[in-house]
Scaffold this motif. Structure first.
Motif, mmCIF file in Angstrom:
data_model
loop_
_atom_site.group_PDB
_atom_site.id
_atom_site.type_symbol
_atom_site.label_atom_id
_atom_site.label_comp_id
_atom_site.label_asym_id
_atom_site.label_seq_id
_atom_site.Cartn_x
_atom_site.Cartn_y
_atom_site.Cartn_z
ATOM 1 N N SER A 11 53.952 -63.753 -52.396
ATOM 2 C CA SER A 11 53.060 -62.737 -52.958
ATOM 3 C C SER A 11 53.805 -61.559 -53.576
ATOM 4 C CB SER A 11 52.113 -62.208 -51.867
ATOM 5 O OG SER A 11 51.276 -63.237 -51.391
ATOM 6 N N SER B 15 48.324 -58.543 -42.150
ATOM 7 C CA SER B 15 48.439 -57.563 -41.068
ATOM 8 C C SER B 15 48.200 -58.181 -39.690
ATOM 9 C CB SER B 15 47.464 -56.408 -41.296
ATOM 10 O OG SER B 15 46.125 -56.863 -41.349
ATOM 11 N N SER B 16 47.281 -59.131 -39.599
ATOM 12 C CA SER B 16 46.970 -59.699 -38.277
ATOM 13 C C SER B 16 48.183 -60.417 -37.687
ATOM 14 C CB SER B 16 45.783 -60.657 -38.373
ATOM 15 O OG SER B 16 46.051 -61.709 -39.285
ATOM 16 N N PHE C 208 55.513 -51.810 -50.576
ATOM 17 C CA PHE C 208 54.776 -52.404 -49.458
ATOM 18 C C PHE C 208 55.586 -52.253 -48.177
ATOM 19 C CE2 PHE C 208 57.403 -55.618 -51.405
ATOM 20 C CZ PHE C 208 57.941 -56.344 -50.361
ATOM 21 N N ASN D 283 46.541 -60.335 -47.243
ATOM 22 C CA ASN D 283 46.542 -59.396 -46.130
ATOM 23 C C ASN D 283 47.130 -60.120 -44.919
ATOM 24 O OD1 ASN D 283 46.021 -57.703 -43.967
ATOM 25 N ND2 ASN D 283 43.996 -57.111 -44.669
ATOM 26 N N ARG E 112 49.492 -55.173 -45.570
ATOM 27 C CA ARG E 112 48.185 -55.327 -46.228
ATOM 28 C C ARG E 112 48.432 -55.265 -47.727
ATOM 29 N NH1 ARG E 112 46.836 -51.730 -41.888
ATOM 30 N NH2 ARG E 112 45.509 -52.761 -40.328
ATOM 31 N N LEU E 113 48.923 -56.365 -48.279
ATOM 32 C CA LEU E 113 49.365 -56.363 -49.669
ATOM 33 C C LEU E 113 48.212 -56.154 -50.645
ATOM 34 C CD1 LEU E 113 52.033 -59.226 -49.696
ATOM 35 C CD2 LEU E 113 52.291 -56.816 -49.126
ATOM 36 N N ASP E 114 47.011 -56.548 -50.265
ATOM 37 C CA ASP E 114 45.882 -56.403 -51.184
ATOM 38 C C ASP E 114 45.468 -54.944 -51.385
ATOM 39 O OD1 ASP E 114 44.940 -56.095 -48.632
ATOM 40 O OD2 ASP E 114 43.315 -57.552 -48.804
ATOM 41 N N THR E 115 46.107 -54.029 -50.674
ATOM 42 C CA THR E 115 45.854 -52.600 -50.886
ATOM 43 C C THR E 115 46.998 -51.938 -51.657
ATOM 44 O OG1 THR E 115 46.905 -51.888 -48.817
ATOM 45 C CG2 THR E 115 44.573 -52.506 -48.724
ATOM 46 N N TYR F 250 46.978 -55.233 -58.214
ATOM 47 C CA TYR F 250 47.240 -55.266 -56.781
ATOM 48 C C TYR F 250 48.003 -56.535 -56.411
ATOM 49 C CZ TYR F 250 43.889 -51.451 -56.142
ATOM 50 O OH TYR F 250 43.241 -50.246 -56.188
#
Length: 237
Positions: free
Chosen positions: A160, A91-92, A58, A89, A63-66, A85
């Motif tokens: 996470s 990212s924001s 990562f 997320n 965007r960990l869910d990807t 997965y």
């Protein structure tokens, strides 16, 4: 009056020196956050596989869910292993923090160019210090918000990608399958990015006071506040 007059002496004065520090620490902030790359590692045993290392890489913008763990073997533990997965997320929050740092970096360059080349105009025209004051106050507030939002996101990223992820992995609950958390890349640089965010917040808060005092805004605003009354008295006379 508006001609270029180079004067690097301003960089040794509080107004210019703090701006140089803000420029430097903005670089540190987006470099320590935006340049991060890491991975979390599990040790998996399942059908036909013993102690196989699986990893999930990562990086910014988190965007960990990807992000998916590599499979223990080509056969996927005899069909019991499905794509796993990471969760979340962030990212924001990360992009808000980095984008602010980049914009501050660019603003500092522009401000230093004005200080060094057009300091006489800056001192003679109150609009420039007032604009600088307003931008500095807003920037200090944005550093406060973005740093605390990013600090909260970082805490969630650690959860996470840490040992607590194993109980939530369905593939690890299959009969004959065991998963053990091994390690996750140190997030020391991300911790440091939060510290740089706080330093930037303090620097910009101090910069607000420096501009207010050195540009004599308290005097100019006092004159502006008194002018309507003065004008009315003159009209009455």
């Amino acid at each position: 009056m508006a001609g270029l007059r180079m004067s690097f002496g301003i960089l040794l004065e509080p107004l210019g020196f703090v701006k140089v520090l803000e420029w430097i620490f903005a670089i540190f902030a987006f470099a320590t956050c935006g340049g991060f790359q890491g991975e979390t590692t599990l040790l998996v045993s399942c059908k036909g596989v013993v102690n196989e290392t699986v990893t999930a890489a990562f990086a910014y913008p988190f965007r960990l869910d990807t992000v998916v763990f590599s499979a223990p073997d080509p056969k996927g533990c005899g069909g019991t292993w499905t794509d796993v997965y990471l969760v979340g997320n962030f990212s924001s929050s990360a992009q808000f923090f980095v984008a602010l740092a980049v914009l501050v970096f660019l603003y500092c360059i522009a401000a230093l160019a004005v200080y060094v080349g057009y300091n006489h105009v800056y001192q003679e025209n109150n609009k420039f210090p007032q604009t600088d004051f307003a931008i500095s106050a807003l920037t200090a507030f944005l550093w406060l918000v973005s740093t605390f939002v990013w600090a909260k996101a970082l805490a969630d990223i650690k959860v996470s990608t840490g040992a607590s992820i194993v109980p939530g992995i369905e593939s690890c609950k299959a009969p004959g399958t065991t998963c053990h958390f091994v390690s996750v890349t140190s997030m020391g640089s991300l911790n440091v990015s939060v510290v740089f965010g706080l330093i930037n917040m303090i620097l910009w808060g101090g910069n607000v006071w420096i501009i207010y005092k050195e540009a004599n805004l308290h005097h100019s605003w006092h004159r502006i506040s008194e002018s309507p009354g003065t004008n009315a008295a003159e009209r009455g006379a």
